[in-house]
Design an enzyme around this catalytic site. Structure first.
Site, PDB file in Angstrom:
ATOM      1  N   ALA A  57       0.826  -1.210   0.000  1.00  0.00           N
ATOM      2  CA  ALA A  57       0.000   0.000   0.000  1.00  0.00           C
ATOM      3  C   ALA A  57       0.858   1.257   0.000  1.00  0.00           C
ATOM      4  O   ALA A  57       0.595   2.211  -0.744  1.00  0.00           O
ATOM      5  CB  ALA A  57      -0.935  -0.005   1.210  1.00  0.00           C
ATOM      6  N   GLY A  58       1.895   1.279   0.840  1.00  0.00           N
ATOM      7  CA  GLY A  58       2.752   2.448   0.921  1.00  0.00           C
ATOM      8  C   GLY A  58       3.477   2.729  -0.378  1.00  0.00           C
ATOM      9  O   GLY A  58       3.561   3.883  -0.824  1.00  0.00           O
ATOM     10  N   THR A 293      -0.829 -21.243   2.575  1.00  0.00           N
ATOM     11  CA  THR A 293      -1.826 -20.475   1.848  1.00  0.00           C
ATOM     12  C   THR A 293      -3.154 -21.209   1.669  1.00  0.00           C
ATOM     13  O   THR A 293      -3.191 -22.439   1.517  1.00  0.00           O
ATOM     14  CB  THR A 293      -1.299 -20.069   0.464  1.00  0.00           C
ATOM     15  OG1 THR A 293      -2.349 -19.418  -0.271  1.00  0.00           O
ATOM     16  CG2 THR A 293      -0.852 -21.282  -0.343  1.00  0.00           C
ATOM     17  N   ARG A 325     -12.849 -17.772   5.983  1.00  0.00           N
ATOM     18  CA  ARG A 325     -11.827 -18.130   6.971  1.00  0.00           C
ATOM     19  C   ARG A 325     -12.363 -18.228   8.392  1.00  0.00           C
ATOM     20  O   ARG A 325     -11.950 -19.095   9.162  1.00  0.00           O
ATOM     21  CB  ARG A 325     -10.676 -17.121   6.908  1.00  0.00           C
ATOM     22  CG  ARG A 325      -9.840 -17.295   5.661  1.00  0.00           C
ATOM     23  CD  ARG A 325      -8.779 -16.231   5.523  1.00  0.00           C
ATOM     24  NE  ARG A 325      -7.936 -16.511   4.369  1.00  0.00           N
ATOM     25  CZ  ARG A 325      -6.980 -15.707   3.934  1.00  0.00           C
ATOM     26  NH1 ARG A 325      -6.762 -14.560   4.566  1.00  0.00           N
ATOM     27  NH2 ARG A 325      -6.251 -16.032   2.884  1.00  0.00           N
ATOM     28  N   ARG A 438     -12.254 -10.811   6.517  1.00  0.00           N
ATOM     29  CA  ARG A 438     -11.705 -10.580   5.183  1.00  0.00           C
ATOM     30  C   ARG A 438     -11.718 -11.856   4.360  1.00  0.00           C
ATOM     31  O   ARG A 438     -11.359 -12.923   4.856  1.00  0.00           O
ATOM     32  CB  ARG A 438     -10.262 -10.062   5.284  1.00  0.00           C
ATOM     33  CG  ARG A 438      -9.594  -9.899   3.926  1.00  0.00           C
ATOM     34  CD  ARG A 438      -8.219  -9.296   4.048  1.00  0.00           C
ATOM     35  NE  ARG A 438      -7.235 -10.155   4.675  1.00  0.00           N
ATOM     36  CZ  ARG A 438      -6.612 -11.169   4.075  1.00  0.00           C
ATOM     37  NH1 ARG A 438      -6.918 -11.506   2.827  1.00  0.00           N
ATOM     38  NH2 ARG A 438      -5.695 -11.866   4.727  1.00  0.00           N
ATOM     39  N   LEU A 444      -4.292  -8.171  -0.857  1.00  0.00           N
ATOM     40  CA  LEU A 444      -3.402  -7.592  -1.865  1.00  0.00           C
ATOM     41  C   LEU A 444      -4.168  -6.629  -2.767  1.00  0.00           C
ATOM     42  O   LEU A 444      -3.632  -5.610  -3.208  1.00  0.00           O
ATOM     43  CB  LEU A 444      -2.741  -8.693  -2.700  1.00  0.00           C
ATOM     44  CG  LEU A 444      -1.713  -9.576  -1.986  1.00  0.00           C
ATOM     45  CD1 LEU A 444      -1.076 -10.557  -2.972  1.00  0.00           C
ATOM     46  CD2 LEU A 444      -0.635  -8.745  -1.307  1.00  0.00           C
TER      47      LEU A 444
END
EC number: 1.3.5.1
Length: 634
Positions: A57-58, A293, A325, A438, A444
């Site tokens: 994000a940064g 994952t 999840r 989420r 991502l």
């Protein structure tokens, strides 16, 4: 000098700043209160924008700003390509339709449902609509996506995703680079940041926001390399510092995930949102917490209990192992509680992959095959991986509009109010596109969509090169005083002792299943741990590469996040997404479909709780209708 042709030369003098930029102003030394008196060298910088954090994000925000002509500083406490984005494995969601016909509105439906109707639907509308464009943009930047046989971006199945608004079966929507998608994304974005001459300040530890009359005007940071203190003036300050998974004992997060940006915002007197919603990933390796994952189940892996049963069929008859999840993590916990766990202590379950063709494991899951071998001693072609739900992601963070602007509550009207000068994106922010839970591979996507949104919003509202207003010469000195106090702390408890007590408390009392008794005990215990910070002992008194000092400052930040998490959880009397109450087993939309806001000015101070409404409308209801609350089943 490089000879190009006879008689023609070119000089390469392109400047890229990695540890310091040209100093705008160096001011006098500031005496501390320590004995003997120490001095702190303060250096001032002026930028249009400063971005704190150099993960996905940064970096996306920073190079978007630099590309648009803004003088942009990007601060990071570690080298950018070591940011935690590198650990993301499974993929990035976008309705490209490469494996079957797909629609971003189905992606939106799944995201709202996955959020357990706590997500803000204007932001979810924006994210899912922008997803295909964002993935294609990454491809154009050079991100090496896995491919289908006909050359299109490969998309795999992930949990909680469906075709035709939940009616058409499992969707294949997750764009992947084998099982190293975050690694590929981070390096791609870092390359773009270098290309656009972003000014990097690497191994600078951001300590606090600089504020003036309620406006955020920059940050103050500590340069670990030489011990100097730097004040960065900026018209816009962007927080992109990631989550605070290290508040828990068992987590998939890097040791650097310490909630620094969240704590900075809290100390500045602004709220944090929905911290009670902490995601437990179903498949952390038992004993180490390393992530396996969700893509392993997307490629056909499944979970087994001690009886060899694929138990997810009982909890999620349709989606099975690819339910969301929170559903899978609760199912695993219930199996273990029922005595169907595996191992000597019957305290974990198994993830079976050995039935998958070796070529699939080699091509699609090379990283987790290696991870399982190193951290579990397992050959995935021959035996299952021992796994257990492990803290993975913070849905909560800095309350933020879909434009990236940070929010607070107007004291007079109770309405949302933009905090002047402050923006946030990534896991540090709460937009809220993830709500109470989420969906895998939406993180991502969140990074690149809202990192770009921050840059676009600033481009629409700020002219590059504007002069800065004069400020008090002692701005930031309160932060320096805290640094000095921590550096010279001579208590009886090591940082590691207090940190372990915090992590054990959170793991025991604010976990997958919660009750009022456990949460109240958690609040009492974390409050006591918080108080013990006053008795911390820092052995290293130096200012250069002082990891003891940095870890103690990080612990201070973690305690701020952990305390507000426990208090927020104790107040929410319903079950929603990752917040599962055994004493309030059902979702309560009438009383609790609202965001929690928490304030805490500093360590060992009371937490104040308020609430703000969930945004139930989309950006344009003619383009996309909102998704009304319904029973959430998989």
């Amino acid at each position: 000098m490089l000879s190009l042709k006879k008689g023609i030369t070119k000089s390469y003098i392109l400047q890229r700043t990695f540890t310091s930029s040209s100093v705008v102003r160096q001011i006098g030394e500031v005496k501390s209160e320590s004995k003997p008196p120490a001095k702190y060298h303060i250096i001032d910088h002026e930028y249009d924008c400063v971005v704190v954090g150099a993960g996905g994000a940064g970096l996306r925000a920073a190079f978007g700003l630099a590309e648009a002509g803004y003088k942009t500083a990007c601060l990071s406490k570690l080298f950018p390509t070591r940011s935690h984005t590198v650990a993301a494995q499974g993929g990035i969601n976008a309705a490209l339709g490469n494996m079957h016909p797909d629609d971003w509105k189905s992606h939106m439906y799944d995201t709202v449902k996955g959020s357990d109707w706590l997500g803000d639907q204007d932001a979810i509308h924006y994210m899912t609509r922008e997803a295909p464009k964002s993935v294609i943009e990454l491809e154009h930047y050079g991100m090496p996506f896995s491919r289908t046989e006909d050359g299109r971006i490969y998309q795999r199945a992930f949990g909680g995703q469906s075709k035709d608004f939940g009616k058409g079966g499992q969707a294949y929507r997750t764009c992947a680079v084998a099982d190293r998608t975050g690694h590929a994304m981070l390096h791609t974005l870092y390359g773009q940041a270098l290309k656009n001459n972003t000014h990097f300040f690497i191994e600078y530890f951001a300590m606090d926001l600089l504020t003036h009359n309620g406006e955020v005007v920059g940050v103050i940071a500590y340069n670990q390399e030489d011990g100097t203190i730097h004040r960065f003036r900026a018209h816009k300050t962007v927080i992109a510092t990631g989550g605070y998974g290290r508040a828990y004992f068992s987590c998939t997060s890097a040791h650097t995930c310490t909630g620094d940006g969240n704590a900075m915002v809290s100390r500045a007197g602004f709220p944090l949102e929905d911290l009670e919603f902490v995601q437990f990933h179903p498949s952390g390796i038992y004993g180490s917490g390393c992530l396996i994952t969700e893509g392993a189940r997307g490629e056909g892996g499944f979970l087994l209990n001690s009886e060899g049963e694929r138990f997810m069929e009982r909890y999620a008859p349709t989606a099975k192992d690819l339910a969301s999840r929170d559903v899978v993590s609760r199912a695993i916990t219930m199996e273990i509680r029922a005595g169907r766990g595996v191992g000597k202590n019957k305290d974990h379950i198994l993830l079976q992959l050995s039935h998958l063709p070796p070529e699939v494991l080699k091509e699609r899951l090379p990283g987790i095959s290696e991870t399982a071998a190193v951290f579990a001693g397992v050959d995935v072609t021959q035996e299952p991986i021992p796994v257990l739900p492990t803290v993975h992601y913070n849905m909560g963070g800095i309350p933020t509009k879909w434009t990236g602007e940070a929010l607070t509550i107007d004291e007079e009207t109770g309405e949302d109010k933009v905090i002047p000068g402050l923006m946030a994106c990534g896991e540090a922010a709460c937009v809220s596109v993830h709500g109470a839970n989420r969906l895998g591979a939406n993180s991502l996507l969140d990074l690149v969509v809202f990192g770009r949104a921050v840059a676009n919003t600033i481009a629409d509202t700020l002219q590059p090169g504007l002069p800065h207003k004069p400020l008090a010469s002692n701005i930031g000195h309160e932060s320096i005083a805290n640094l000095d106090k921590v550096r010279n702390a001579r208590g009886s408890l090591k940082t590691s002792q207090i940190r372990l007590n915090m992590q054990r408390t959170m793991q025991k009392d604010v976990s997958v299943f919660r009750t009022q008794d456990t949460l109240d005990e958690g609040v009492r215990n974390i409050t006591e741990v918080d108080k013990t910070f006053e008795d911390v002992h820092v052995s290293d008194k130096s200012m250069i590469w002082n990891s003891d000092l940095v870890e103690t400052l990080e612990l201070q930040n973690l305690l701020t996040c952990a305390t507000q998490t426990a208090v927020s959880a104790s107040k929410r009397k319903e079950s929603r997404g990752a917040h599962a109450r055994e004493d309030y087993a059902k979702r309560d939309d009438v009383n609790w479909r609202k965001h929690t806001l928490s304030w805490q000015k500093g360590t060992s101070t009371p937490v104040k709780i308020k609430y703000r409404n969930v945004i139930a409308h989309t950006l344009d209801e003619n383009e996309c209708a909102p998704v009304p609350p319904a029973v959430r089943s998989y």
